[in-house]
Every structure is written in structure tokens, then in C-alpha cells.
Write a protein that holds these residues in place. Structure first.
Motif, short mmCIF file in Angstrom:
data_model
loop_
_atom_site.label_atom_id
_atom_site.label_comp_id
_atom_site.label_asym_id
_atom_site.label_seq_id
_atom_site.Cartn_x
_atom_site.Cartn_y
_atom_site.Cartn_z
N PRO A 289 9.63 8.84 -8.37
CA PRO A 289 10.81 9.70 -8.55
C PRO A 289 12.04 9.91 -8.12
N LEU A 292 14.01 13.20 -5.01
CA LEU A 292 13.24 13.71 -4.55
C LEU A 292 13.59 14.48 -3.41
N LEU A 315 4.02 17.69 -2.41
CA LEU A 315 4.89 16.80 -3.47
C LEU A 315 3.69 16.08 -4.03
N TRP A 317 2.67 12.29 -7.11
CA TRP A 317 2.50 11.53 -8.29
C TRP A 317 2.00 10.78 -8.25
N VAL A 335 1.28 11.19 -13.25
CA VAL A 335 2.42 12.45 -12.92
C VAL A 335 3.67 11.50 -12.92
N LYS A 336 4.90 11.06 -13.52
CA LYS A 336 5.07 9.86 -13.76
C LYS A 336 6.90 10.24 -13.92
N GLY A 337 7.92 9.62 -12.53
CA GLY A 337 9.44 10.21 -13.21
C GLY A 337 9.47 11.24 -12.39
N ARG A 338 8.63 12.22 -12.05
CA ARG A 338 8.53 13.25 -11.42
C ARG A 338 7.47 14.07 -10.54
N TRP A 339 7.94 15.28 -10.32
CA TRP A 339 5.91 15.11 -9.12
C TRP A 339 5.67 16.96 -9.18
N ASN A 340 4.80 16.81 -9.61
CA ASN A 340 4.18 18.73 -9.60
C ASN A 340 3.79 18.90 -7.37
#
Length: 376
Positions: A289, A292, A315, A317, A335-340
Motif C-alpha cells: 500500500p 509505508l 504490519l 496486508w 486488507v487492501k490499500g492499507r495495513w494492519n
């Protein structure tokens, strides 16, 4: 004190957390006996089994060992082992420590050190096309560990093992790369009738020709192999299927690389600057994503990524349907276009350190070392 934590797909107990339910938050793995004293330095995952290796070269396994991918499992009554136990390759010989390991879907390949401390003994455990490289080609499905005779060649040792869905690549200290298993997509180089059968399976390790540079490391997608030259050179060769542009979108070189890994459909190269170069499949958000932070290391699973930032956050994704990217996902599990953020040093006691991350088939792994206990 050292501790390994896992999350994600767990239908065969492959997370080793004491049960067979998927989990979306990190849980500490369990060992049948005592926790290893040595630091865990490698996690390799097949479709439903996991191998972990300590700094001292001891190996442990959890999950489905029925294919033989987890070595000799005589006396194991459970269909799925939910706590890690010592892996046994030979019941009669005292073998050297494990230096390298890689897993196909239902097999495992180990490079063991000889008495001189060199990784010169390669064992294959389990079924699948890779097992066809056994000493007994008439029985390619034997579940007993098999020593791969005559490999590596004299005066060489294995410095890197990589595996795709059903193919294996070994890199030697002289810069050569050898492959075996399923090569029908060209992932092991150009096939010929002398070394492969009618299905494109290569039954013995075969040198990959016409690479054009000394190979430093190999990584494998599902049906593709990526070879890279040592840092400072960084030339790249991608072999096999070009689905998702794995070959056609590849850069010619990434000279300043520090790590490389691959999912089933993507290739990821971490640069010394902390930036991530990647190409391939992105329908579940597998590619990095935007925005980063600087990264220290990466780990690619089947269709998801883990990354450790320079600030000590893990992280994730990509495709996270089984909880392997954490609990916050889209309805599709993406988890698309972002991260956990799966773990953070900011939430751990002073003196904590995240020493390793790993990813497998919808599984994620984090190794944490802290002075007075274990916590995530």
C-alpha cells in the motif's frame, strides 16, 4: 526468554497453539515438552504443516504430518498435531543440525550440516512432485525421509533453499542454482527429455543453465522462480509462468537489495533504504500500500505480506480471510490499500525485541524476545 506467536489458518493445528481453530490475534505457540532454549530463526510452512528451526539447528513441527512432510512420526496417533514437537529425520543415525528448510504444499526439504559445518546433506520428506527426487524413483510417494544422494556436488554446499507449490530450488555457495520437482511451467529452466518426465517433473536436481550471473538467493512463487545476484549487482532472472506479470513486469536489476521474498503470485524486494519494490498479483491488496514507513525486514505468505518497520511495528496486508492479517478486514477478508498492525514494541515491556517474522499459507509468525517474560 524467547517466544513465538502465530495467527491465521489452523484447520490442521499447523499454528501449534493447542487447538485447530483459526485465530486473528497472535497466540503463543505451545511445545509438547519444554520450550527451546535457542532462539527460533526460521519458520517454513506448507499447506497444512509448519517447520520451525532454532539457532542451534534443531527442528520442530506441528500440523498434518500424514504425508511424511514432518519426518518420522511413528507413534503419533493424532491426525493433526496442535503442539510443536521435535522433528526426527533418522531414527538410526545421529545427523547434523538443520541449516536450511523449505516446504512445498505437502513436503519439506532440509539441508543439514556435515561434521565440517557445511550444509552438504539434503533430505526430502513427504509426498508431492518434489519427492520424485528420492533415491528410489520407482516409489516417488514414500513418506520416509530420503537422503538426496550425490547432491550437492563435491566441494559445494547449500546456502539457500526455496520452494513453490510443488518445486524446489537450491542455491550453492559457488553461485549455481539447481531445481527439481514440477517444472512444466518453466519454473526450473528449459526442460528436456533427459531430465524430466512427460508431465514436466524433474526427478533429480538439475542445474539451471544460462542464468548469466552468480545466484545469491532464490525465491519461489506458486509456479515461478526468481533468482537474484548478490547485493551491489542485483541482476534478476524470473523463470516460469508470467501470470500477473511476474516475468514481464520484473525489473532487470535491484542492486541495493537487502531481502527478497515471494508469495504465490508476487515478488517483493526490500531495499537497503527501507523501501519495498514489488510486482505481481494485487486483487486482494497483496502489493504494498502507499505510504509505508521504512521497513527492516519482510515475510511473504501465500497471498499476504508481513513487514517489520524500523520503529518496531509488525504490519500486515493482502488476503487475510483466515485471520492471518489480523481481525480488521473487508468482508472479503482483504486488507487492501492499507495495513494492519499485528504487534508493536510500543505496547511491550521495556527491553522487548521483535527478532523475526515469517509467513506461510495464510499463516503469520512473530518471534519476540523480552527480558522477564513473554507478551504481545
Amino acid at each position: 526468554m524467547n517466544g513465538l506467536f502465530a495467527l491465521g489458518s489452523n484447520g490442521s493445528g499447523q499454528l501449534g497453539i493447542g487447538h485447530k481453530e483459526d485465530v486473528s490475534v497472535p497466540k503463543e505457540v505451545k511445545f509438547q515438552r519444554s520450550i527451546p532454549e535457542a532462539k527460533i530463526v526460521k519458520v517454513a510452512a506448507g499447506g497444512n504443516h509448519t517447520i520451525i528451526v532454532t539457532e542451534s539447528g534443531r527442528a520442530y513441527w506441528a500440523g498434518d504430518g500424514s504425508s511424511g512432510a514432518c519426518g518420522i512420526v511413528d507413534g503419533v496417533r493424532e491426525a493433526a498435531v496442535t503442539e510443536f514437537r521435535r522433528l526426527v529425520i533418522s531414527a538410526s543415525e545421529r545427523l547434523g543440525p538443520v541449516a536450511h528448510v523449505a516446504c512445498t504444499w505437502d513436503s519439506s526439504v532440509f539441508a543439514l550440516k556435515d561434521r565440517g559445518g557445511r550444509a552438504t546433506q539434503v533430505y526430502i520428506c513427504g509426498t508431492a512432485d518434489a519427492q520424485a527426487a528420492s533415491a528410489d524413483d520407482s516409489d516417488p510417494t514414500t513418506a520416509s525421509p530420503v537422503l538426496l544422494s550425490g547432491f550437492p556436488p563435491p566441494e559445494t554446499e547449500v546456502v539457500n533453499l526455496a520452494a513453490g507449490f510443488r518445486h524446489v530450488v537450491a542455491v550453492l555457495d559457488n553461485g549455481d542454482a539447481y531445481g527439481w520437482g514440477n517444472g512444466r511451467k518453466g519454473q526450473l529452466g528449459e526442460a528436456n527429455d533427459d531430465t524430466s518426465d512427460s508431465k514436466g517433473v524433474i526427478h533429480r536436481p538439475r542445474k539451471i543453465s544460462d542464468i548469466g550471473f552468480r545466484v545469491s538467493k532464490a525465491v519461489c512463487c506458486q509456479y515461478t522462480t526468481c533468482l537474484i545476484a548478490e547485493p551491489g549487482d542485483g541482476r534478476i532472472l524470473v523463470l516460469g509462468a508470467d501470470k500477473w506479470g511476474l516475468k514481464s513486469a520484473s525489473p532487470n536489476e535491484v542492486p541495493n537489495w537487502s531481502m527478497i521474498d515471494a508469495s504465490w503470485g508476487g515478488i517483493y524486494i526490500l531495499q537497503r533504504s527501507g523501501a519495498l519494490v514489488a510486482w505481481g498479483r494485487d486483487d486482494h491488496g497483496q502489493l504494498p500500500p502507499l505510504g509505508l514507513p521504512d521497513l527492516e525486514c519482510i515475510a511473504a505468505g501465500s497471498e499476504h505480506l508481513l513487514a517489520l518497520t524500523t520503529d518496531g511495528e509488525v504490519l500486515s496486508w493482502g488476503w487475510g480471510e483466515h485471520g492471518n492479517c489480523g481481525p480488521q478486514t473487508e468482508k472479503s477478508g482483504d486488507v487492501k490499500g492499507r495495513w494492519n498492525v499485528l504487534a508493536s514494541l510500543r505496547r511491550m515491556p521495556e527491553g522487548s525485541n521483535i527478532t523475526a517474522i515469517a509467513a506461510g499459507c495464510a499463516t503469520s509468525w512473530i518471534h519476540v524476545a523480552i527480558e522477564d517474560g513473554l507478551l504481545l
